[in-house]
Write a protein that holds these residues in place. Structure first.
Motif, PDB file in Angstrom:
ATOM      1  N   GLU A  92       3.117 -10.106  -6.077  1.00 46.36           N
ATOM      2  CA  GLU A  92       1.701 -10.699  -5.471  1.00 46.36           C
ATOM      3  C   GLU A  92       1.668 -10.915  -4.304  1.00 46.36           C
ATOM      4  O   GLU A  92       0.573 -11.066  -3.694  1.00 46.36           O
ATOM      5  N   ARG A  93       2.848 -11.561  -3.554  1.00 45.73           N
ATOM      6  CA  ARG A  93       2.912 -11.891  -2.447  1.00 45.73           C
ATOM      7  C   ARG A  93       2.931 -10.819  -1.169  1.00 45.73           C
ATOM      8  O   ARG A  93       2.882 -11.294   0.043  1.00 45.73           O
ATOM      9  N   ARG A  94       3.060  -9.517  -1.561  1.00 44.52           N
ATOM     10  CA  ARG A  94       3.095  -8.534  -0.701  1.00 44.52           C
ATOM     11  C   ARG A  94       1.801  -8.459   0.146  1.00 44.52           C
ATOM     12  O   ARG A  94       0.752  -8.674  -0.700  1.00 44.52           O
ATOM     13  N   VAL A  98      -2.037  -8.230  -1.529  1.00 45.57           N
ATOM     14  CA  VAL A  98      -3.247  -9.106  -1.091  1.00 45.57           C
ATOM     15  C   VAL A  98      -4.424  -8.666  -0.525  1.00 45.57           C
ATOM     16  O   VAL A  98      -5.765  -8.894  -0.842  1.00 45.57           O
ATOM     17  N   VAL A  99      -4.343  -7.611   0.262  1.00 41.36           N
ATOM     18  CA  VAL A  99      -5.233  -6.704   0.654  1.00 41.36           C
ATOM     19  C   VAL A  99      -6.097  -6.211  -0.405  1.00 41.36           C
ATOM     20  O   VAL A  99      -7.276  -6.050  -0.609  1.00 41.36           O
ATOM     21  N   VAL A 108      -4.653   0.509  -4.203  1.00 50.38           N
ATOM     22  CA  VAL A 108      -3.315   0.031  -3.680  1.00 50.38           C
ATOM     23  C   VAL A 108      -2.588   0.871  -2.586  1.00 50.38           C
ATOM     24  O   VAL A 108      -1.936   0.304  -1.673  1.00 50.38           O
ATOM     25  N   PHE A 109      -2.886   2.201  -3.174  1.00 50.00           N
ATOM     26  CA  PHE A 109      -2.374   2.934  -1.828  1.00 50.00           C
ATOM     27  C   PHE A 109      -3.048   3.087  -0.711  1.00 50.00           C
ATOM     28  O   PHE A 109      -2.446   3.084   0.560  1.00 50.00           O
ATOM     29  N   ALA A 110      -4.374   2.917  -0.568  1.00 54.70           N
ATOM     30  CA  ALA A 110      -5.134   2.840   0.561  1.00 54.70           C
ATOM     31  C   ALA A 110      -4.777   1.297   1.120  1.00 54.70           C
ATOM     32  O   ALA A 110      -4.796   1.246   2.555  1.00 54.70           O
ATOM     33  N   ALA A 111      -4.621   0.316   0.520  1.00 52.15           N
ATOM     34  CA  ALA A 111      -4.015  -0.964   1.103  1.00 52.15           C
ATOM     35  C   ALA A 111      -2.751  -0.801   1.907  1.00 52.15           C
ATOM     36  O   ALA A 111      -2.537  -1.523   2.995  1.00 52.15           O
ATOM     37  N   ARG A 112      -1.792  -0.006   1.413  1.00 52.18           N
ATOM     38  CA  ARG A 112      -0.507   0.251   2.159  1.00 52.18           C
ATOM     39  C   ARG A 112      -0.879   0.907   3.401  1.00 52.18           C
ATOM     40  O   ARG A 112      -0.436   0.708   4.131  1.00 52.18           O
ATOM     41  N   GLN A 113      -1.545   1.875   3.242  1.00 48.31           N
ATOM     42  CA  GLN A 113      -1.808   2.809   4.346  1.00 48.31           C
ATOM     43  C   GLN A 113      -2.806   1.899   5.557  1.00 48.31           C
ATOM     44  O   GLN A 113      -2.507   1.835   6.884  1.00 48.31           O
ATOM     45  N   PHE A 114      -3.716   1.199   4.874  1.00 46.02           N
ATOM     46  CA  PHE A 114      -4.701   0.127   5.918  1.00 46.02           C
ATOM     47  C   PHE A 114      -3.854  -0.917   6.666  1.00 46.02           C
ATOM     48  O   PHE A 114      -3.939  -1.086   7.838  1.00 46.02           O
ATOM     49  N   VAL A 115      -2.760  -1.138   5.874  1.00 50.66           N
ATOM     50  CA  VAL A 115      -1.748  -2.297   6.608  1.00 50.66           C
ATOM     51  C   VAL A 115      -0.892  -1.660   7.496  1.00 50.66           C
ATOM     52  O   VAL A 115      -0.610  -1.825   8.822  1.00 50.66           O
ATOM     53  N   ASN A 116      -0.412  -0.327   7.447  1.00 50.57           N
ATOM     54  CA  ASN A 116       0.457   0.572   7.948  1.00 50.57           C
ATOM     55  C   ASN A 116       0.010   1.021   9.239  1.00 50.57           C
ATOM     56  O   ASN A 116       0.635   1.161  10.607  1.00 50.57           O
TER      57      ASN A 116
END
Length: 204
Positions: A92-94, A98-99, A108-116
């Motif tokens: 949950e701290r990733r 959080v995004v 959650v897949f979009a969150a990873r790409q958004f951060v990347n």
């Protein structure tokens, strides 16, 4: 359809759950496994239950790689307290989590790409590592220049999940303050998670 997007839609039926609580999940119409023998009921061993619990937890957080997921387990065992609760807190701290939890993006897949892609700031500084560990009191914010993205609008409108009480969200400024590390009972999973079985899997 990309390979990742295709796998995102298959994982629900493979694991036998609506993993993210999506209204359009294929599991809602076909609540059984894919393929010719998907509707057969098989007796599952203890190992099979542990493996399924691990795959479910890994999948929920965006199909985290095995090597990285094992590192989370190892860190959870080094910490004081309940190892399964520690594992959930670390996940949950990733930053990507959080995004996603803050409803800045729809999945959650979009969150990873958004951060990347560098669209997220932590305490005013750009961070582009999805696995970045967010600390208590950290402020996670969408880059003001990216607030009008369609992806952000879709996240705000998403009805798939509720905002948890351990993250304080300012929807107008698209800011989220991480208040504290949660316990398993605090996390709004749409399906039952069993981190204790994941711990058993790795400690065999």
């Amino acid at each position: 359809m990309s390979k990742r997007k295709a796998s995102k839609y298959k994982i629900d039926r493979r694991l036998g759950v609506n993993l993210w609580g999506r209204p359009k999940s294929p599991f809602n119409k076909r609540p059984y496994g894919p393929g010719q023998h998907g509707q057969r009921r098989k007796k599952v061993s203890d190992y099979g239950l542990q493996l399924a619990a691990k795959q479910k937890l890994k999948g929920y957080y965006g199909s985290i790689g095995e090597k990285q997921f094992r590192k989370y387990y190892e860190e959870a065992t080094r910490r004081k307290g309940d190892t399964s609760e520690n594992l959930i807190e670390l996940l949950e701290r990733r930053l990507a989590t959080v995004v996603y939890r803050s409803k800045f993006v729809p999945t959650v897949f979009a969150a990873r790409q958004f951060v990347n892609h560098g669209h997220v700031l932590v305490n005013g500084k750009r961070v582009n590592v999805p696995s970045y560990k967010v600390q208590d009191g950290d402020v996670v914010q969408v880059d003001p220049k990216k607030k009008d993205m369609q992806l952000v609008f879709e996240g705000q409108e998403s009805s798939e999940r509720d905002l948890p009480d351990y993250i304080e969200v300012d929807s107008n400024d698209l800011k989220a303050t991480f208040q504290r590390g949660p316990k398993l009972a605090d996390v709004p999973y749409p399906t039952t998670m069993e981190p204790n079985l994941v711990i058993e899997y790795y400690s065999r």
